[in-house]
Design a protein around this motif. Structure first.
Motif, PDB file in Angstrom:
ATOM      1  N   ALA A 391       0.755  -1.096  -0.040  1.00 42.65           N
ATOM      2  CA  ALA A 391      -0.173   0.050   0.006  1.00 42.65           C
ATOM      3  C   ALA A 391       0.768   1.280  -0.001  1.00 42.65           C
ATOM      4  CB  ALA A 391      -0.889  -0.286   1.132  1.00 42.65           C
ATOM      5  N   THR A 392       0.478   2.382  -0.815  1.00 44.99           N
ATOM      6  CA  THR A 392       1.159   3.603  -0.729  1.00 44.99           C
ATOM      7  C   THR A 392       0.216   4.550  -1.010  1.00 44.99           C
ATOM      8  OG1 THR A 392       3.122   4.795  -1.840  1.00 44.99           O
ATOM      9  CG2 THR A 392       1.575   3.683  -3.231  1.00 44.99           C
ATOM     10  N   SER A 393       0.636   5.798  -0.862  1.00 47.60           N
ATOM     11  CA  SER A 393      -0.106   7.094  -1.148  1.00 47.60           C
ATOM     12  C   SER A 393       0.086   7.618  -2.542  1.00 47.60           C
ATOM     13  CB  SER A 393       0.282   8.238   0.021  1.00 47.60           C
ATOM     14  OG  SER A 393       1.214   8.614  -0.433  1.00 47.60           O
ATOM     15  N   PRO A 394      -1.221   8.250  -2.978  1.00 51.87           N
ATOM     16  CA  PRO A 394      -1.177   8.902  -4.317  1.00 51.87           C
ATOM     17  C   PRO A 394      -0.281  10.211  -4.184  1.00 51.87           C
ATOM     18  CG  PRO A 394      -3.462   8.527  -3.637  1.00 51.87           C
ATOM     19  CD  PRO A 394      -2.727   8.294  -2.354  1.00 51.87           C
ATOM     20  N   TYR A 395      -0.077  10.797  -3.025  1.00 56.77           N
ATOM     21  CA  TYR A 395       0.962  12.044  -2.753  1.00 56.77           C
ATOM     22  C   TYR A 395       2.366  11.331  -3.037  1.00 56.77           C
ATOM     23  CZ  TYR A 395       4.005  15.334  -0.500  1.00 56.77           C
ATOM     24  OH  TYR A 395       5.046  16.311  -0.192  1.00 56.77           O
TER      25      TYR A 395
END
Length: 429
Positions: A391-395
């Motif tokens: 999992a990771t962030s759009p940012y």
């Protein structure tokens, strides 16, 4: 391995009594003092012990009418017993008037909540005349959950911690009541003296404190308990702060109520359970039925953020849904260039972990998970865990200012009576 947050209620002796007493606040009908957050904490820590294979009995010094000891006893595993140590009517030993235990009331509460054959041993005595060896002898083994709640003088509290230290199993938990309560400064003095090595080198180390309780365990197990607080529950904690005391690093925490952490969403056969905004409230579901790092519900569902998330479901009565069941999960992934073939690991009780890969060319799939409710024992509670290690962030990807670590988007779940083959690409299990 699964994180240690939700409680494996299907392994309890009486999961329904646990739910009524701890989650539904049945304990409020027993005279005594315990905060809801303290019940959440000991339930969480009991889950840690189960995951680590810690075995032992339950003991409390200062039981009053049994409000806290009953909760501990409902967490017992098969073969475990409880020991209640209190002066009861020997009030000449209650030097600070910290409680007025009533043996008849205690026994009545035990029978109400634990039954007639409750495996509860009563030892009427001043704890200054009790030893750890005597506790082991009375119980026939060491203790994994030990509550110190007797006389709150420094002398008694320090003595009672020493008793717990002498009979505690490896990985066991000592819970000291009324830490930082201004009415009982002797408790603080006793803990400072114990951790400072006054009168002997401490063999236990602190995990932290909160909700009127102070927690200690064997040094090798502190990290496991702290991880349980930090891993998945941290975003739900009302207080979370790293502090130090007597040279020890520990946590100051305050937990939500058991209902906020442990309550399950009611599932009905063939009725989709939506995670869209407003759907949970309409269904009468508890807000924390999905735990981990869920975001606020949106129009179509709810994002699960971070590596771990879980959902707890309350199954229909066995007469309505016996034997083989299946759970269909409609979910969407956060597909991005660093994870072109996203997958979610799914954990269910009594089943090997499964890896569900999202079909190529789509972000959304329905996964059907067959299971046998007999694997849950007497419990009507089903817990399903999800893990996305990538999992990771759009940012972080430079896509937007959204810093949420997005794992998957939960649209709906439907419980069925037919264990049909699972749809979607599956590996393992």
């Amino acid at each position: 391995t699964m994180p240690r947050v939700l409680h494996p209620a299907w392994r309890l002796r009486d999961p329904d009594a646990f739910a009524r007493y701890v989650v539904a606040d049945g304990h409020a009908g027993v005279q005594g003092w315990v905060t809801p957050g303290a019940l959440s904490a000991v339930t969480l820590f009991d889950g840690v012990q189960r995951s680590l294979g810690v075995k032992g009995h339950v003991c409390e010094i200062g039981v009053h009418h049994g409000r806290y000891l009953l909760a501990l006893s409902l967490l017992r595993q098969l073969g475990e017993k409880s020991l209640a140590i209190d002066v009861f009517d020997l009030q000449e030993f209650n030097v600070d008037k910290s409680g007025l235990g009533d043996l008849d009331a205690f026994r009545a509460n035990v029978e109400t909540w634990l039954g007639k054959d409750a495996d509860v041993i009563v030892h009427k005595a001043d704890s200054l005349k009790v030893s750890g060896a005597e506790v082991v002898r009375l119980l026939g083994g060491r203790v994994r959950l030990f509550s110190v709640d007797g006389s709150h003088t420094c002398e008694h509290t320090l003595n009672d911690i020493r008793i717990a230290e002498d009979c505690l199993a490896e990985g066991g938990l000592v819970v000291v009541d009324d830490f930082l309560n201004p009415a009982w400064p002797g408790v603080v003095e006793a803990i400072v003296r114990y951790l400072g090595g006054i009168g002997g080198t401490p063999r236990l180390a602190p995990i932290g404190y909160g909700d009127n309780k102070f927690y200690l365990t064997t040094p090798a197990h502190v990290a496991a308990y702290a991880q349980a607080l930090d891993e998945t529950v941290r975003n739900q904690l009302r207080v979370w702060k790293r502090v130090s005391l007597c040279g020890y690093a520990l946590l100051s925490v305050s937990l939500p109520t058991p209902a906020e952490i442990l309550a399950a969403r009611r599932a009905e056969i063939g009725v989709p359970l939506s995670f869209a905004k407003g759907a949970a409230v309409a269904a009468g579901a508890a807000p924390a039925a999905m735990v981990g790092h869920p975001e606020r519900a949106e129009a179509a569902g709810t994002w699960a953020c971070g590596e771990w998330s879980a959902i707890a479901l309350e199954l229909p009565p066995e007469a309505e849904a016996p034997g083989a069941l299946a759970l269909a999960i409609d979910m969407t992934c956060f597909r991005h260039r660093l994870d072109p073939a996203p997958a979610i690991e799914i954990f269910m009780p009594g089943r090997a972990p499964r890896t569900v890969a999202f079909p190529e060319g789509t972000d959304r799939t329905t996964v059907t998970l067959p299971f046998d409710r007999r694997a849950l024992g007497r419990s009507r509670r089903l817990e399903v865990w999800f893990r996305n290690g990538r999992a990771t962030s759009p940012y972080a990807l430079g896509l937007s200012s959204d810093k949420r670590v997005l794992a998957f988007f939960l649209n709906s779940m439907t419980l069925g009576t037919d264990a049909v083959p699972e749809r979607g690409a599956v590996a393992g299990g």
